[in-house]
Write a protein that holds these residues in place. Structure first.
Motif, PDB file in Angstrom:
ATOM      1  N   LEU A  99       6.305  82.631  23.135  1.00 60.63           N
ATOM      2  CA  LEU A  99       6.035  82.963  21.733  1.00 60.63           C
ATOM      3  C   LEU A  99       7.294  82.784  20.879  1.00 60.63           C
ATOM      4  CD1 LEU A  99       3.706  86.107  21.904  1.00 60.63           C
ATOM      5  CD2 LEU A  99       3.250  83.969  20.680  1.00 60.63           C
ATOM      6  N   GLY A 100       8.430  83.164  21.429  1.00 62.68           N
ATOM      7  CA  GLY A 100       9.687  82.971  20.706  1.00 62.68           C
ATOM      8  C   GLY A 100       9.966  81.501  20.453  1.00 62.68           C
ATOM      9  N   ILE A 101       9.717  80.663  21.445  1.00 65.09           N
ATOM     10  CA  ILE A 101       9.920  79.218  21.283  1.00 65.09           C
ATOM     11  C   ILE A 101       8.987  78.670  20.206  1.00 65.09           C
ATOM     12  CG2 ILE A 101       9.628  76.989  22.436  1.00 65.09           C
ATOM     13  CD1 ILE A 101      10.587  78.339  25.013  1.00 65.09           C
ATOM     14  N   ALA A 102       7.728  79.106  20.241  1.00 63.96           N
ATOM     15  CA  ALA A 102       6.754  78.643  19.244  1.00 63.96           C
ATOM     16  C   ALA A 102       7.166  79.070  17.838  1.00 63.96           C
ATOM     17  CB  ALA A 102       5.363  79.181  19.582  1.00 63.96           C
ATOM     18  N   MET A 103       7.647  80.302  17.709  1.00 63.60           N
ATOM     19  CA  MET A 103       8.072  80.801  16.400  1.00 63.60           C
ATOM     20  C   MET A 103       9.283  80.024  15.887  1.00 63.60           C
ATOM     21  SD  MET A 103       7.567  84.859  17.258  1.00 63.60           S
ATOM     22  CE  MET A 103       8.326  85.465  15.749  1.00 63.60           C
ATOM     23  N   LEU A 104      10.226  79.735  16.759  1.00 62.59           N
ATOM     24  CA  LEU A 104      11.392  78.955  16.343  1.00 62.59           C
ATOM     25  C   LEU A 104      10.993  77.535  15.945  1.00 62.59           C
ATOM     26  CD1 LEU A 104      14.055  80.059  18.995  1.00 62.59           C
ATOM     27  CD2 LEU A 104      14.062  80.571  16.544  1.00 62.59           C
ATOM     28  N   ALA A 105      10.073  76.944  16.703  1.00 61.38           N
ATOM     29  CA  ALA A 105       9.621  75.596  16.375  1.00 61.38           C
ATOM     30  C   ALA A 105       8.945  75.546  15.017  1.00 61.38           C
ATOM     31  CB  ALA A 105       8.659  75.097  17.456  1.00 61.38           C
ATOM     32  N   SER A 106       8.211  76.608  14.673  1.00 63.77           N
ATOM     33  CA  SER A 106       7.462  76.622  13.411  1.00 63.77           C
ATOM     34  C   SER A 106       8.352  76.666  12.181  1.00 63.77           C
ATOM     35  CB  SER A 106       6.507  77.814  13.388  1.00 63.77           C
ATOM     36  OG  SER A 106       7.221  79.036  13.283  1.00 63.77           O
ATOM     37  N   CYS A 107       9.641  76.926  12.361  1.00 61.53           N
ATOM     38  CA  CYS A 107      10.566  76.933  11.225  1.00 61.53           C
ATOM     39  C   CYS A 107      11.727  75.973  11.456  1.00 61.53           C
ATOM     40  CB  CYS A 107      11.081  78.343  10.939  1.00 61.53           C
ATOM     41  SG  CYS A 107      11.978  79.129  12.293  1.00 61.53           S
ATOM     42  N   THR A 108      11.466  74.939  12.264  1.00 63.00           N
ATOM     43  CA  THR A 108      12.504  73.944  12.577  1.00 63.00           C
ATOM     44  C   THR A 108      11.998  72.555  12.217  1.00 63.00           C
ATOM     45  OG1 THR A 108      13.166  75.336  14.453  1.00 63.00           O
ATOM     46  CG2 THR A 108      14.079  73.097  14.365  1.00 63.00           C
ATOM     47  N   PRO A 109      12.120  72.156  10.946  1.00 58.49           N
ATOM     48  CA  PRO A 109      11.598  70.840  10.534  1.00 58.49           C
ATOM     49  C   PRO A 109      12.348  69.675  11.150  1.00 58.49           C
ATOM     50  CG  PRO A 109      12.857  71.851   8.757  1.00 58.49           C
ATOM     51  CD  PRO A 109      12.716  72.893   9.820  1.00 58.49           C
ATOM     52  N   ALA A 110      13.569  69.928  11.639  1.00 60.03           N
ATOM     53  CA  ALA A 110      14.362  68.843  12.213  1.00 60.03           C
ATOM     54  C   ALA A 110      13.963  68.515  13.648  1.00 60.03           C
ATOM     55  CB  ALA A 110      15.843  69.201  12.170  1.00 60.03           C
ATOM     56  N   MET A 111      13.029  69.278  14.222  1.00 55.58           N
ATOM     57  CA  MET A 111      12.606  69.000  15.596  1.00 55.58           C
ATOM     58  C   MET A 111      12.022  67.593  15.677  1.00 55.58           C
ATOM     59  SD  MET A 111       9.928  71.055  18.079  1.00 55.58           S
ATOM     60  CE  MET A 111      11.086  72.378  18.426  1.00 55.58           C
ATOM     61  N   THR A 112      12.416  66.862  16.688  1.00 54.61           N
ATOM     62  CA  THR A 112      11.984  65.485  16.843  1.00 54.61           C
ATOM     63  C   THR A 112      10.468  65.376  16.993  1.00 54.61           C
ATOM     64  OG1 THR A 112      12.164  63.505  18.223  1.00 54.61           O
ATOM     65  CG2 THR A 112      12.365  65.617  19.330  1.00 54.61           C
ATOM     66  N   ASP A 113       9.923  64.285  16.471  1.00 52.71           N
ATOM     67  CA  ASP A 113       8.489  64.013  16.629  1.00 52.71           C
ATOM     68  C   ASP A 113       8.185  63.311  17.946  1.00 52.71           C
ATOM     69  OD1 ASP A 113       7.744  65.154  14.226  1.00 52.71           O
ATOM     70  OD2 ASP A 113       8.061  63.308  13.090  1.00 52.71           O
ATOM     71  N   ASP A 114       9.229  62.918  18.669  1.00 52.43           N
ATOM     72  CA  ASP A 114       9.015  62.232  19.946  1.00 52.43           C
ATOM     73  C   ASP A 114       8.199  63.116  20.885  1.00 52.43           C
ATOM     74  OD1 ASP A 114      10.486  60.192  18.937  1.00 52.43           O
ATOM     75  OD2 ASP A 114      12.279  60.569  20.125  1.00 52.43           O
ATOM     76  N   PHE A 115       7.176  62.512  21.485  1.00 49.76           N
ATOM     77  CA  PHE A 115       6.285  63.199  22.430  1.00 49.76           C
ATOM     78  C   PHE A 115       5.599  64.418  21.796  1.00 49.76           C
ATOM     79  CE2 PHE A 115       9.596  61.254  25.212  1.00 49.76           C
ATOM     80  CZ  PHE A 115       8.792  60.283  25.774  1.00 49.76           C
ATOM     81  N   ASP A 116       5.562  64.448  20.471  1.00 48.12           N
ATOM     82  CA  ASP A 116       4.889  65.539  19.755  1.00 48.12           C
ATOM     83  C   ASP A 116       5.401  66.902  20.226  1.00 48.12           C
ATOM     84  OD1 ASP A 116       3.213  66.350  17.773  1.00 48.12           O
ATOM     85  OD2 ASP A 116       1.444  65.345  18.566  1.00 48.12           O
ATOM     86  N   LEU A 117       6.719  67.038  20.316  1.00 51.09           N
ATOM     87  CA  LEU A 117       7.312  68.269  20.838  1.00 51.09           C
ATOM     88  C   LEU A 117       7.024  69.482  19.955  1.00 51.09           C
ATOM     89  CD1 LEU A 117      10.789  67.129  22.239  1.00 51.09           C
ATOM     90  CD2 LEU A 117       8.674  67.643  23.471  1.00 51.09           C
ATOM     91  N   GLN A 118       6.828  69.255  18.653  1.00 48.24           N
ATOM     92  CA  GLN A 118       6.497  70.376  17.767  1.00 48.24           C
ATOM     93  C   GLN A 118       5.179  71.015  18.206  1.00 48.24           C
ATOM     94  OE1 GLN A 118       7.171  73.034  15.525  1.00 48.24           O
ATOM     95  NE2 GLN A 118       8.238  71.464  14.325  1.00 48.24           N
ATOM     96  N   ARG A 119       4.186  70.194  18.438  1.00 49.02           N
ATOM     97  CA  ARG A 119       2.883  70.715  18.855  1.00 49.02           C
ATOM     98  C   ARG A 119       2.958  71.286  20.272  1.00 49.02           C
ATOM     99  NH1 ARG A 119      -1.904  66.735  17.647  1.00 49.02           N
ATOM    100  NH2 ARG A 119      -1.758  67.647  15.571  1.00 49.02           N
ATOM    101  N   THR A 120       3.721  70.650  21.128  1.00 50.03           N
ATOM    102  CA  THR A 120       3.894  71.147  22.490  1.00 50.03           C
ATOM    103  C   THR A 120       4.492  72.549  22.482  1.00 50.03           C
ATOM    104  OG1 THR A 120       4.215  68.904  23.338  1.00 50.03           O
ATOM    105  CG2 THR A 120       5.016  70.711  24.704  1.00 50.03           C
ATOM    106  N   ALA A 121       5.492  72.752  21.621  1.00 53.13           N
ATOM    107  CA  ALA A 121       6.145  74.057  21.548  1.00 53.13           C
ATOM    108  C   ALA A 121       5.231  75.107  20.926  1.00 53.13           C
ATOM    109  CB  ALA A 121       7.442  73.941  20.740  1.00 53.13           C
ATOM    110  N   GLN A 122       4.494  74.750  19.881  1.00 53.41           N
ATOM    111  CA  GLN A 122       3.677  75.737  19.193  1.00 53.41           C
ATOM    112  C   GLN A 122       2.427  76.121  19.987  1.00 53.41           C
ATOM    113  OE1 GLN A 122       3.046  75.583  14.978  1.00 53.41           O
ATOM    114  NE2 GLN A 122       4.808  74.247  14.622  1.00 53.41           N
ATOM    115  N   PHE A 123       1.936  75.220  20.834  1.00 51.50           N
ATOM    116  CA  PHE A 123       0.795  75.546  21.687  1.00 51.50           C
ATOM    117  C   PHE A 123       1.220  76.134  23.032  1.00 51.50           C
ATOM    118  CE2 PHE A 123      -2.058  72.717  19.127  1.00 51.50           C
ATOM    119  CZ  PHE A 123      -3.106  73.619  18.972  1.00 51.50           C
TER     120      PHE A 123
END
Length: 368
Positions: A159-183
């Motif tokens: 949950l902490g990782i997902a919360m951090l990802a949700s406020c990190t616009p600089a996270m790379t789009d490679d392999f859709d890591l934003q969605r991977t982290a939030q799910f």
């Protein structure tokens, strides 16, 4: 006949390996849940081109999207509990997740380029296209499962990782890591659940409580249509990309996790535990998931959604029925036999033989 004594401990290990190789009886509840969840996935995708004309449909769409993938991901996590770095399971991960990702990423890219006449559509394995993100995420989640099993409190960390990802616009789009982290929390929840937890939500009182839960969700969904961006439910972007303050991301992550968890539990409570006519289709949900996108996207590329009558209630009902029928057919054994070579290939020729397995075969040959 010859009898060869095994080294100390090998008999016990062989018995354990043979026990692990024995086919396990499938639980009808989980097959039913997977089939019903994939129906919701297909219906949600079929509604997307139509939802802009109806507040009611937009509300239904938001409710479905708030739990259909979480319900699917929780089950994926639950069945990943036994994953380790053994050769057999790593082979299954490569052939059942990584290879289909490569094949369908290329297939959807080519389909978009030629069926949609989009010469700018590039073929790249770094940027999952359409619904292939799930395979990419599942590969990462499952590959890291042995690490999560070592952690004392994996769900709060996820949950902490997902919360951090949700406020990190600089996270790379490679392999859709934003969605991977939030799910990730939904996969982690499945990883820590036990059979008794699923039995708890299948009790009669849980089924009764599910009624007001879904009624409340439908009312809230209708209310939220003009007030909330439905893209939050995709878990694909950070708060800043929605022009919101950074702190909104973690708050929305926790709020959506709570709502999704409640709706997922209510959904599970209505899933039948007995064997039904569609139970066997639960084993083919990956086929339905990967293939139904061609039907939905193909209809869009062909301009079928442009017909005005499809945007009326009876048109939406027809599209819904066609989506339910189409994904059901894609989960059937004939379709699975045709596409097994790309979705569940054996590929024994590509891997070295497990030394322990080879030793057991030599031992059986000597004994026989």
């Amino acid at each position: 006949m010859f009898h060869v004594d095994a080294p100390p401990g090998q008999n016990e290990q062989s018995k354990q390996n043979e026990k692990n190789e024995q086919p396990k009886s499938r639980d009808a509840f989980f097959d039913n849940a997977k089939y019903l969840a994939i129906l919701l996935v297909a219906v949600g995708h079929s509604w997307e081109p139509l939802k802009g004309d109806s507040r009611v449909l937009q509300g239904l769409y938001m409710v479905v999207y708030s739990f259909h993938m979480p319900a699917f991901i929780v089950i994926s996590g639950y069945f990943s509990r036994s994953f380790d770095m053994s050769p057999a399971r790593l082979k299954r991960l490569l052939t059942g997740v990584a290879l289909p990702y490569v094949v369908f990423e290329i297939a959807y890219s080519l389909f978009s380029r030629y069926a949609n006449d989009d010469p700018h559509q590039q073929i790249t394995l770094l940027d999952p296209l359409y619904l292939t993100w799930f395979l990419c995420s599942l590969f990462i989640w499952r590959l890291t499962t042995p690490i999560w099993k070592l952690v004392r409190h994996p769900l709060p960390i996820a949950l902490g990782i997902a919360m951090l990802a949700s406020c990190t616009p600089a996270m790379t789009d490679d392999f859709d890591l934003q969605r991977t982290a939030q799910f990730l929390p939904y996969f982690m929840l499945g990883l820590v659940l036990r059979p008794e937890h699923f039995r708890l939500v299948r009790r009669p009182e849980a089924r009764r409580l599910a009624v007001p839960v879904f009624v409340g969700a439908l009312v809230f969904g209708y209310w939220a249509v003009p007030r909330m961006n439905a893209s939050w439910l995709y878990h694909h972007d950070s708060a800043q990309e929605f022009a919101a303050p950074w702190w909104v991301g973690p708050v929305m992550t926790l709020a959506m996790f709570g709502c999704s968890l409640l709706l997922t539990a209510a959904f599970y409570s209505w899933v039948p535990s007995r064997t039904t006519w569609f139970t066997a289709l639960g084993a083919g949900t990956l086929y339905g998931y990967l293939l139904h996108g061609f039907l939905i996207k193909g209809a869009g590329y062909a301009g079928l959604y442009d017909h005005a009558w499809l945007h009326r209630p009876y048109g939406v009902a027809l599209v819904t029925a066609l989506a339910l029928t189409g994904v059901t057919l894609l989960c059937t054994p004939p379709v699975r036999r045709v596409f097994r070579f790309v979705i569940e290939p054996r590929m024994e020729w590509a891997f070295r033989r497990d030394a322990a397995e080879a030793a057991r075969e030599r031992q059986r040959a000597l004994v026989g």
